[in-house]
Design a protein around this motif. Structure first.
Motif, PDB file in Angstrom:
ATOM      1  N   SER A  15      48.498  40.414  33.984  1.00 54.86           N
ATOM      2  CA  SER A  15      48.878  39.795  35.252  1.00 54.86           C
ATOM      3  C   SER A  15      47.679  39.662  36.198  1.00 54.86           C
ATOM      4  CB  SER A  15      49.996  40.588  35.924  1.00 54.86           C
ATOM      5  OG  SER A  15      49.545  41.890  36.239  1.00 54.86           O
ATOM      6  N   ARG A  16      46.735  40.589  36.137  1.00 57.52           N
ATOM      7  CA  ARG A  16      45.542  40.515  36.982  1.00 57.52           C
ATOM      8  C   ARG A  16      44.751  39.241  36.661  1.00 57.52           C
ATOM      9  NH1 ARG A  16      39.885  43.547  36.299  1.00 57.52           N
ATOM     10  NH2 ARG A  16      39.015  43.030  38.312  1.00 57.52           N
ATOM     11  N   THR A  17      44.518  39.005  35.383  1.00 56.93           N
ATOM     12  CA  THR A  17      43.770  37.827  34.958  1.00 56.93           C
ATOM     13  C   THR A  17      44.524  36.554  35.299  1.00 56.93           C
ATOM     14  OG1 THR A  17      42.808  39.108  33.166  1.00 56.93           O
ATOM     15  CG2 THR A  17      42.653  36.728  32.983  1.00 56.93           C
ATOM     16  N   ASP A  18      45.829  36.543  35.030  1.00 59.28           N
ATOM     17  CA  ASP A  18      46.637  35.356  35.327  1.00 59.28           C
ATOM     18  C   ASP A  18      46.680  35.063  36.822  1.00 59.28           C
ATOM     19  OD1 ASP A  18      47.133  35.096  32.637  1.00 59.28           O
ATOM     20  OD2 ASP A  18      49.121  36.030  32.717  1.00 59.28           O
ATOM     21  N   PHE A  20      44.479  35.905  39.124  1.00 59.33           N
ATOM     22  CA  PHE A  20      43.174  35.428  39.589  1.00 59.33           C
ATOM     23  C   PHE A  20      42.923  34.002  39.107  1.00 59.33           C
ATOM     24  CE2 PHE A  20      38.623  34.913  39.843  1.00 59.33           C
ATOM     25  CZ  PHE A  20      38.335  35.491  41.077  1.00 59.33           C
ATOM     26  N   ALA A  21      43.287  33.708  37.868  1.00 59.25           N
ATOM     27  CA  ALA A  21      43.088  32.360  37.336  1.00 59.25           C
ATOM     28  C   ALA A  21      43.873  31.336  38.153  1.00 59.25           C
ATOM     29  CB  ALA A  21      43.503  32.303  35.866  1.00 59.25           C
ATOM     30  N   GLY A  25      42.093  28.375  40.307  1.00 69.01           N
ATOM     31  CA  GLY A  25      42.429  26.965  40.096  1.00 69.01           C
ATOM     32  C   GLY A  25      42.781  26.246  41.384  1.00 69.01           C
ATOM     33  N   SER A  26      43.472  26.921  42.282  1.00 71.81           N
ATOM     34  CA  SER A  26      43.881  26.253  43.521  1.00 71.81           C
ATOM     35  C   SER A  26      42.787  26.269  44.593  1.00 71.81           C
ATOM     36  CB  SER A  26      45.149  26.909  44.071  1.00 71.81           C
ATOM     37  OG  SER A  26      44.877  28.248  44.440  1.00 71.81           O
ATOM     38  N   ALA A  27      41.856  27.216  44.518  1.00 78.04           N
ATOM     39  CA  ALA A  27      40.859  27.348  45.595  1.00 78.04           C
ATOM     40  C   ALA A  27      39.476  26.821  45.232  1.00 78.04           C
ATOM     41  CB  ALA A  27      40.749  28.814  46.006  1.00 78.04           C
ATOM     42  N   TYR A  28      39.225  26.505  43.962  1.00 76.52           N
ATOM     43  CA  TYR A  28      37.860  26.152  43.554  1.00 76.52           C
ATOM     44  C   TYR A  28      37.330  24.906  44.277  1.00 76.52           C
ATOM     45  CZ  TYR A  28      33.786  24.813  40.893  1.00 76.52           C
ATOM     46  OH  TYR A  28      32.520  24.456  40.556  1.00 76.52           O
ATOM     47  N   ALA A  56      34.516  38.050  44.076  1.00 78.23           N
ATOM     48  CA  ALA A  56      35.932  38.315  44.355  1.00 78.23           C
ATOM     49  C   ALA A  56      36.585  38.980  43.144  1.00 78.23           C
ATOM     50  CB  ALA A  56      36.655  37.026  44.723  1.00 78.23           C
ATOM     51  N   TRP A  57      36.240  38.533  41.959  1.00 76.57           N
ATOM     52  CA  TRP A  57      36.783  39.116  40.731  1.00 76.57           C
ATOM     53  C   TRP A  57      36.359  40.585  40.596  1.00 76.57           C
ATOM     54  CZ3 TRP A  57      40.308  38.615  37.129  1.00 76.57           C
ATOM     55  CH2 TRP A  57      40.164  39.288  35.918  1.00 76.57           C
ATOM     56  N   VAL A  58      35.104  40.848  40.900  1.00 77.31           N
ATOM     57  CA  VAL A  58      34.584  42.220  40.783  1.00 77.31           C
ATOM     58  C   VAL A  58      35.291  43.150  41.769  1.00 77.31           C
ATOM     59  CG1 VAL A  58      32.524  43.642  41.168  1.00 77.31           C
ATOM     60  CG2 VAL A  58      32.351  41.533  39.848  1.00 77.31           C
ATOM     61  N   THR A  59      35.633  42.648  42.951  1.00 77.71           N
ATOM     62  CA  THR A  59      36.286  43.488  43.961  1.00 77.71           C
ATOM     63  C   THR A  59      37.807  43.348  43.936  1.00 77.71           C
ATOM     64  OG1 THR A  59      36.121  41.769  45.654  1.00 77.71           O
ATOM     65  CG2 THR A  59      34.272  43.328  45.486  1.00 77.71           C
TER      66      THR A  59
END
Length: 181
Positions: A15-18, A20-21, A25-28, A56-59
């Protein structure tokens, strides 16, 4: 260019990966546009956006889902843009000062001429450390004085690609020079 998210590692849930993905996708695209406005013509907005998402992914473990993701990633990107501008100012001032120092060689003492020739040799070596495309772009812009548009036409690139290539080339050059000197 997209951030590749690895699958969940040991102890991580999918769920963490999903999550963030989905946020990525919406913010890039809005983040790239935000970075483009902050950086102006001298930076690579996609590179800054990628770095912001990476941080952001690291934190992510410290991120509170009740807070807006845009606030997190745009704050990181804004700080990266500020750092980019500071770095450009410092590097520009150093290069200008060194250029003035090296241009005074005719009145120099023999020891100073030797030092100047060593610095020239170091600069040439640092240039040789660059990728061929980066070396060409720097030579076309900084030695040949071509505009971004002229370089793009000559190299078969977009103006944005030229800006990004110049940014990365100068960054690598600034990293290589002290190692050689």
């Amino acid at each position: 260019m997209a951030v590749l998210l690895e699958g969940p590692g040991p102890g991580e849930d999918r769920s963490r990966t999903d999550a963030f993905a989905g946020l990525y996708g919406s913010a890039y695209q809005p983040l790239v546009a935000f970075c483009r406005r902050l950086l102006g013509p001298g930076g690579d907005p996609e590179e800054v956006a990628q770095e912001a998402f990476l941080r952001a992914w690291v934190t992510w473990d410290r991120y509170a889902p009740s807070r807006p993701f845009w606030a997190l990633v745009s704050t990181i990107a804004r700080n990266l843009c500020i750092d980019h501008h500071r770095h450009q100012q410092v590097a520009g001032a150093v290069l200008e000062r060194r250029g003035r120092e090296l241009s005074r060689v005719p009145d120099a003492l023999p020891e100073e001429e030797v030092e100047a020739s060593e610095e020239y040799r170091w600069a040439r070596q640092a240039l040789e450390e660059l990728r061929p495309r980066h070396r060409r772009v720097i030579q076309l812009r900084d030695v040949g004085g071509l505009s971004y548009e002229q370089i793009a036409e000559t190299e078969g690139m977009t103006v944005e690609s030229v800006r990004g290539s110049l940014y990365r080339a100068r960054q690598h050059l600034r990293e290589a020079y002290p190692l050689i000197a």
